[in-house]
Every structure is written in C-alpha cells, then in structure tokens.
Design an enzyme around this catalytic site. Structure first.
Site, PDB file in Angstrom:
ATOM      1  N   GLU A   1      -3.875  -6.089  -4.996  1.00 41.28           N
ATOM      2  CA  GLU A   1      -2.532  -6.435  -5.457  1.00 41.28           C
ATOM      3  C   GLU A   1      -2.652  -7.043  -6.850  1.00 41.28           C
ATOM      4  OE1 GLU A   1      -0.663  -8.808  -2.411  1.00 41.28           O
ATOM      5  OE2 GLU A   1      -1.194  -7.320  -0.901  1.00 41.28           O
TER       6      GLU A   1
ATOM      7  N   PHE B   1     -16.293 -11.129  -8.564  1.00 36.44           N
ATOM      8  CA  PHE B   1     -16.165 -11.824  -7.269  1.00 36.44           C
ATOM      9  C   PHE B   1     -17.201 -12.929  -7.098  1.00 36.44           C
ATOM     10  CE2 PHE B   1     -12.784  -9.825  -4.772  1.00 36.44           C
ATOM     11  CZ  PHE B   1     -12.401  -8.871  -5.707  1.00 36.44           C
ATOM     12  N   LEU B   2     -17.578 -13.533  -8.223  1.00 38.28           N
ATOM     13  CA  LEU B   2     -18.483 -14.685  -8.156  1.00 38.28           C
ATOM     14  C   LEU B   2     -17.791 -15.939  -8.680  1.00 38.28           C
ATOM     15  CD1 LEU B   2     -22.021 -13.396  -9.292  1.00 38.28           C
ATOM     16  CD2 LEU B   2     -21.323 -14.160  -7.017  1.00 38.28           C
TER      17      LEU B   2
ATOM     18  N   CYS C   1      -5.703  -9.348   3.389  1.00 38.08           N
ATOM     19  CA  CYS C   1      -6.763  -8.504   3.964  1.00 38.08           C
ATOM     20  C   CYS C   1      -8.037  -9.231   4.382  1.00 38.08           C
ATOM     21  CB  CYS C   1      -7.115  -7.406   2.972  1.00 38.08           C
ATOM     22  SG  CYS C   1      -5.774  -6.232   2.769  1.00 38.08           S
TER      23      CYS C   1
ATOM     24  N   ALA D   1     -16.111 -19.272  -8.427  1.00 34.41           N
ATOM     25  CA  ALA D   1     -15.924 -20.336  -7.435  1.00 34.41           C
ATOM     26  C   ALA D   1     -14.504 -20.876  -7.538  1.00 34.41           C
ATOM     27  CB  ALA D   1     -16.934 -21.438  -7.686  1.00 34.41           C
ATOM     28  N   GLY D   2     -13.999 -21.417  -6.447  1.00 37.25           N
ATOM     29  CA  GLY D   2     -12.640 -21.955  -6.465  1.00 37.25           C
ATOM     30  C   GLY D   2     -12.251 -22.529  -5.122  1.00 37.25           C
TER      31      GLY D   2
ATOM     32  N   VAL E   1       0.829  -1.212   0.000  1.00 36.90           N
ATOM     33  CA  VAL E   1       0.000   0.000   0.000  1.00 36.90           C
ATOM     34  C   VAL E   1       0.866   1.265   0.000  1.00 36.90           C
ATOM     35  CG1 VAL E   1      -1.614   1.345   1.423  1.00 36.90           C
ATOM     36  CG2 VAL E   1      -2.017  -1.079   1.033  1.00 36.90           C
TER      37      VAL E   1
ATOM     38  N   THR F   1      -5.594  -0.349   7.443  1.00 40.73           N
ATOM     39  CA  THR F   1      -6.943  -0.765   7.842  1.00 40.73           C
ATOM     40  C   THR F   1      -6.949  -0.948   9.353  1.00 40.73           C
ATOM     41  OG1 THR F   1      -7.202  -1.874   5.724  1.00 40.73           O
ATOM     42  CG2 THR F   1      -8.744  -2.493   7.470  1.00 40.73           C
TER      43      THR F   1
HETATM   44  P1  NAD Z   1       3.033  -4.580   4.346  1.00 42.13           P
HETATM   45  O1  NAD Z   1       3.244  -5.488   5.485  1.00 42.13           O
HETATM   46  O2  NAD Z   1       3.323  -5.024   2.961  1.00 42.13           O
HETATM   47  O3  NAD Z   1       3.886  -3.239   4.582  1.00 42.13           O
HETATM   48  C1  NAD Z   1       3.947  -2.561   5.798  1.00 42.13           C
HETATM   49  C2  NAD Z   1       5.299  -1.880   5.882  1.00 42.13           C
HETATM   50  O4  NAD Z   1       5.320  -1.043   7.027  1.00 42.13           O
HETATM   51  C3  NAD Z   1       6.477  -2.843   6.049  1.00 42.13           C
HETATM   52  O5  NAD Z   1       7.422  -2.600   5.021  1.00 42.13           O
HETATM   53  C4  NAD Z   1       7.051  -2.511   7.430  1.00 42.13           C
HETATM   54  O6  NAD Z   1       8.455  -2.674   7.506  1.00 42.13           O
HETATM   55  C5  NAD Z   1       6.638  -1.067   7.588  1.00 42.13           C
HETATM   56  N1  NAD Z   1       6.572  -0.576   8.968  1.00 42.13           N
HETATM   57  C6  NAD Z   1       6.019  -1.182  10.052  1.00 42.13           C
HETATM   58  N2  NAD Z   1       6.143  -0.370  11.134  1.00 42.13           N
HETATM   59  C7  NAD Z   1       6.747   0.761  10.733  1.00 42.13           C
HETATM   60  C8  NAD Z   1       7.131   1.984  11.381  1.00 42.13           C
HETATM   61  N3  NAD Z   1       6.860   2.205  12.665  1.00 42.13           N
HETATM   62  N4  NAD Z   1       7.772   2.918  10.659  1.00 42.13           N
HETATM   63  C9  NAD Z   1       8.032   2.712   9.356  1.00 42.13           C
HETATM   64  N5  NAD Z   1       7.691   1.601   8.686  1.00 42.13           N
HETATM   65  C10 NAD Z   1       7.040   0.641   9.364  1.00 42.13           C
HETATM   66  O7  NAD Z   1       1.519  -4.095   4.478  1.00 42.13           O
HETATM   67  P2  NAD Z   1       0.510  -3.688   3.292  1.00 42.13           P
HETATM   68  O8  NAD Z   1       0.024  -4.891   2.588  1.00 42.13           O
HETATM   69  O9  NAD Z   1       1.107  -2.572   2.515  1.00 42.13           O
HETATM   70  O10 NAD Z   1      -0.715  -3.139   4.165  1.00 42.13           O
HETATM   71  C11 NAD Z   1      -0.634  -1.936   4.895  1.00 42.13           C
HETATM   72  C12 NAD Z   1      -2.017  -1.610   5.440  1.00 42.13           C
HETATM   73  O11 NAD Z   1      -2.925  -1.396   4.356  1.00 42.13           O
HETATM   74  C13 NAD Z   1      -2.630  -2.727   6.278  1.00 42.13           C
HETATM   75  O12 NAD Z   1      -3.387  -2.153   7.323  1.00 42.13           O
HETATM   76  C14 NAD Z   1      -3.550  -3.428   5.310  1.00 42.13           C
HETATM   77  O13 NAD Z   1      -4.629  -4.065   5.942  1.00 42.13           O
HETATM   78  C15 NAD Z   1      -4.034  -2.280   4.451  1.00 42.13           C
HETATM   79  N6  NAD Z   1      -4.415  -2.675   3.082  1.00 42.13           N
HETATM   80  C16 NAD Z   1      -3.657  -3.554   2.386  1.00 42.13           C
HETATM   81  C17 NAD Z   1      -4.023  -3.896   1.080  1.00 42.13           C
HETATM   82  C18 NAD Z   1      -3.225  -4.893   0.276  1.00 42.13           C
HETATM   83  O14 NAD Z   1      -3.706  -5.361  -0.745  1.00 42.13           O
HETATM   84  N7  NAD Z   1      -2.015  -5.233   0.673  1.00 42.13           N
HETATM   85  C19 NAD Z   1      -5.151  -3.305   0.496  1.00 42.13           C
HETATM   86  C20 NAD Z   1      -5.893  -2.394   1.238  1.00 42.13           C
HETATM   87  C21 NAD Z   1      -5.513  -2.086   2.536  1.00 42.13           C
END
Ligand code: NAD
Length: 493
Positions: free
Chosen positions: A163, A275-276, A286, A278-279, A11, A123
């Site tokens: 992703e 999102f329908l 998330c 099946a699998g 993200v 999140t």
């Molecule tokens: P991730 O684990 O890939 O990345 C998080 C990053 O934060 C890591 O690189 C980690 O080293 C860094 N980090 C942790 N603590 C830190 C700090 N104090 N200072 C600096 N860096 C720090 O996570 P993600 O998949 O990018 O998800 C991030 C958030 O977004 C989550 O809450 C997730 O639920 C939400 N989200 C993710 C997606 C997705 O598809 N991945 C989609 C929507 C929302």
C-alpha cells in the site's frame, strides 16, 4: 480479455484498474453497496496514490465498471479474480468466510459457454486452491448447473503490492507468481499479464517506467508452492524488520547506532538494505495475520515454527518501547498530554489495520495519559473504526503540539520529515520528542530545543549527527574498534 475482479479493496481495485489500463475489459464487483455506489460515481473509497488517475485512464482504455452482483460479469468473463479479505480469526487461522462465499457465488453463476480461469489473489492457507475448486462445484450444484458442463481451472496468483506504492508495484513488479495444475492455465495467465511481463504498455505519465526495468519474471509453480510463496515472503520481510528492531535494542545497550549498523550490513548483497529500518514495529493488514496463519498451519502439521513466533514476539515488545522512552523522559504519564505524529500503519495509505499507533494510543490511555493525534490522511478512518479509543484528533501539527508534554513520531509521513522543529518545540509544555521511525536528525532536534530520543541510537548522547562522522567526539570514538577508527565509521556512512 474479459475480466471480473471480486472485492474492490486495496488489492482488487488496484488489480482491476491496472488490468483495464493494459487493455482488458474489467468489471469490479463488491458486496458493499456503498463502495460500489462511490466507485460508480467516480469516487475512490480508499487512499492510494495515483489510483484515481489510473481509473480515469482505465475507463478510456480497456474499460472498467462496477457492480454489486457477480453473476452477470462472471458469465461474460474469461478470467475471474478473487480478491476478498482473509482476516485472522480468533485462533490465528484465516477467516475464509468471504472467500467461501465468493467461490460459491462464482459456482452458481457458471455456465457452459466458455472455459474460465478462477484466480485466487487473496492470501489463503496452503491448499485453498482445492477448497475453492470444490466450493465452486458446490455452488454450481446448488444452482442446478450441470457440473459436467462447466469448464474452469483454479490458479493461485499471490499479490505482493505494498500500500502506498501499489500501482507501481503492480505495473513494474519484481515477479509474477502463478501456481496452477495444467499448462492451459499458465498460458492464459501469461496472456493476461503479457504487457507487464514484456513491459510493452505505454507507461502512465504520472508513473514512468523505472530506469532499467526489463522483462518481469513469470514464476510458474505448483498451486501449493504459490500459496506458500506469499506466506514465506511476508514472513521473511516481517522477520527482517524484527531483526533490525532486535539489533536496535542491543545497539542502545552497547552504545552503537542502528542506522549505521543497518547500512553496514544492508550493503552486503546477500542481506540487502531494505526492510532494515528500526522503529516502533511493523503493522498493516498482512504481516500480522499472515504470520499467524502460517504459524497456525505449521502447528496443524505438528511443526513448531520458532522463528515465526519470535518475529511476532519481538514486534509485540517493540510497540511498548515508545512507552518506556516516554516514562524515562516524563516519569509519570498519568495526566500528561502525548501527541502522536501519524496513525496509518505506514505513510501514503489510510489503512489502520494492526497499526502500531493503535497499540501505543490504547496503552497510553490505559495509563491515564491524554492522547492526541494528527495524520494527514487516516484520521477520519481512525475515528470511524475506533469509536471507543478516546483520541483527540488535531487538524495540524501545531494544534497537536500546543501545550503537549511529548510528541511521538509513529508514521513517517513526508510532512513529518520536514517539520520546523524550533517552531514545534516552542509550542509545547515540555519539548520531548520520541522519533519512533528514525526520521529526524538528532542534532537538528536538539538544536531546536527538544529532549530527543529515537530507536537504537546508542551513540545519541555523544554523536550530534550520524551524517557527520568527523564530529564523533572522543568518548564515542573510543567505542569504535582501534583497527577501524574513523575510516571504519566512515565506511558505514
Ligand atoms: P480489503 O478488506 O481492503 O477488501 C476486500 C473487499 O472484498 C471489501 O471491499 C469487501 O467488501 C469485499 N468482499 C468481501 N466479500 C465479498 C464477496 N463475497 N463478494 C464481493 N466482494 C466481497 O482487503 P485487501 O487489503 O484488498 O486484501 C484482499 C486480499 O489480498 C487479502 O487476502 C489480503 O491478505 C491480500 N493482500 C493484501 C495486500 C494489501 O496490502 N492490502 C497485499 C497483498 C495481499
């Protein structure tokens, strides 16, 4: 505007790259020194299509750099994004350690020089906006910053990217949701996102603007509503897939075809076709943790969310269906060699968090089978993150299939949709193929010599190809209500 993004995961890095591409000056901060070193050297530590190309353009436009400590960038920024991980803890509630540490560090770095917006993109449980604000104040107090002198507001700006298509989702989103408590914060966020809202930026050559893309809705809400929107969206999407899987399981019992059923219901505008599929069930970083978190929150407030519980339970069971299908084909799995086509939780990513492949591999190994796997991108991540999982990693589909007793398609990578099925079947000890994502034409698989099975294909024994309704034999045609007949089936094609 001057922007800091804390956390350079899927993200944070995508957010930083996109904002910088739009012309903002961005610093991405991560506490992992290896990630920062890789990014500073021009290497992208995750696999996300077009991210590398976008980062090159971002450097030339707004400018983007990478740092390990956030104090300097925070002091220079108008907007500070928190995009750290919020994984599930043992009891299902989100583990907020990373969020809390980030908030305190922001507080310690604050000064009186400017008004700042702290944007929560992670999140987080409902009410976290208030938590972040109080932790920032704690951090400031601990660093002896005068609390009366610092000016900031906390907003919630949930992320909806997927992703594998994260850049397109960020540049051409369905909506931007911002939860805040005052008009000034909404105005700053609208200013930040204006090129996206109005679609005024020049589209990158590798990701042209979709035809018909118009103004992006800016949804302004209360803080808590924005936090709830993120959980509700993921709960609904996961429920839709679990629903399709439950329908698939009933289809198998009654002799119906889930791909036809999904199309037939998905064309209803009230339902929608996405999102329908099946699998073998949903996975990823998330859905599982967000459903657990929302369930946990509801229970905290004395409400039992039966639909959320069922969505998760259907998914747990769905991952076992492949095992049952293998048992039906091979009877004994002990000592058998099973090849998994794909490991990542979905195609076009190297993310393995909560991937169905890991559940399936662990169960097969527990039952005494030998498990091989081939994934175009995610193998090294899998090996690194799961050192105890005795998977034999293969360099190609041919190596995976050589002498194997069965193959299971777990991730629908493009490469697996266009396999030379005859060549693959000939390499195997037993040409058994379970399509866990309904990607392979059953007729083509059978013609290639496979003993084939997919998910929710109750007509499979009779119907040679779902795309050729005229080839439905009498036995299958009898299952179609008389008033629909062939034309009824054709309407579903
Ligand atoms: P991730 O684990 O890939 O990345 C998080 C990053 O934060 C890591 O690189 C980690 O080293 C860094 N980090 C942790 N603590 C830190 C700090 N104090 N200072 C600096 N860096 C720090 O996570 P993600 O998949 O990018 O998800 C991030 C958030 O977004 C989550 O809450 C997730 O639920 C939400 N989200 C993710 C997606 C997705 O598809 N991945 C989609 C929507 C929302």
């Amino acid at each position: 505007m001057r922007v800091t993004v804390i956390g350079t995961g899927y993200v944070g890095l995508v957010t930083g790259a996109c904002l910088s591409y739009l012309g903002h000056r961005v610093t991405c901060v991560d506490s992992d020194p290896e990630k920062v070193a890789a990014l500073q050297a021009g290497r992208v530590p995750i696999f996300e299509p077009h991210l590398e190309d976008l980062l090159i353009l971002a450097r030339e436009r707004g400018g983007i750099d990478f740092a390990e400590t956030l104090a300097g960038p925070v002091r220079e920024s108008d907007v500070i994004f928190i995009a750290v991980g919020t994984p599930a803890s043992a009891n299902g509630s989100p583990d907020l350690r990373f969020l809390e540490a980030a908030a305190r560090s922001i507080g310690a770095a604050m000064d009186a020089n400017r008004q700042r917006v702290i944007v929560n993109k992670s999140t987080v449980p409902i009410g976290s906006g208030n938590l972040v604000e109080s932790l920032i104040r704690d951090g400031s107090a601990a660093a002896s910053v005068d609390p009366a002198a610092i000016r900031f507001g906390v907003v919630s700006n949930p992320e909806f990217l997927q992703e594998g298509s994260a850049i397109a989702n960020s540049l051409y989103p369905d909506r931007i949701v911002v939860g805040a408590e005052n008009a000034e914060m909404f105005a700053l966020m609208e200013k930040l996102y204006r090129p996206i809202i109005e679609q005024t930026f020049a589209a990158p050559a590798f990701l042209p603007r979709p035809a018909g893309q118009s103004r992006v809705p800016f949804v302004a809400t209360a803080l808590t509503s924005a936090e709830m929107i993120k959980y509700a969206a993921n709960a609904f999407l996961a429920m839709k897939i679990s629903f399709a899987n439950e329908m698939a399981n009933i289809c198998e019992k009654v002799g119906a075809e889930i791909t036809q059923v999904a199309r037939g219901i998905g064309l209803d505008a009230r339902i929608g076709g996405r999102f329908l599929n099946a699998g073998v069930g949903w996975g990823g970083s998330c859905f599982g943790k967000d459903l657990q978190a929302l369930t946990h929150t509801a229970l905290e407030y004395g409400y039992r969310p039966l639909l959320l519980e069922a969505t998760q339970e259907v998914n747990r069971q769905q991952r076992q269906i492949v095992i049952q299908k293998l048992q039906e084909k091979l009877f004994v799995l002990k000592g058998r060699t099973i090849g998994l086509l794909g490991l990542a939780f979905k195609p076009d990513t190297d993310d393995l968090r909560d991937a169905p492949s890991l559940t399936i591999a662990a169960r097969l190994l527990q039952m005494g089978a030998r498990v091989r796997a081939y994934d175009p991108i995610a193998m090294s991540v899998c090996r690194q993150q799961n050192p105890d999982l005795a998977i034999q990693y293969c360099g190609s589909v041919a190596e995976l299939a050589g002498g194997a007793d069965a193959l299971v398609l777990v991730t629908e990578w493009q490469e697996f949709r266009t396999l030379d099925l005859s060549a693959v079947a000939q390499l195997m000890a037993h040409p058994v193929l379970i399509d866990g994502r309904n990607q392979i034409d059953p007729a083509a698989a059978r013609k290639a010599g496979f003993d084939f099975s997919a998910i929710g294909h109750g007509l499979m024994r009779e119907v040679s190809s779902v795309s050729h309704p005229r080839r439905v034999p009498e036995a299958a045609a009898r299952l179609i209500p008389a008033d629909q007949g062939k034309s009824g089936l054709q309407r579903l094609q």
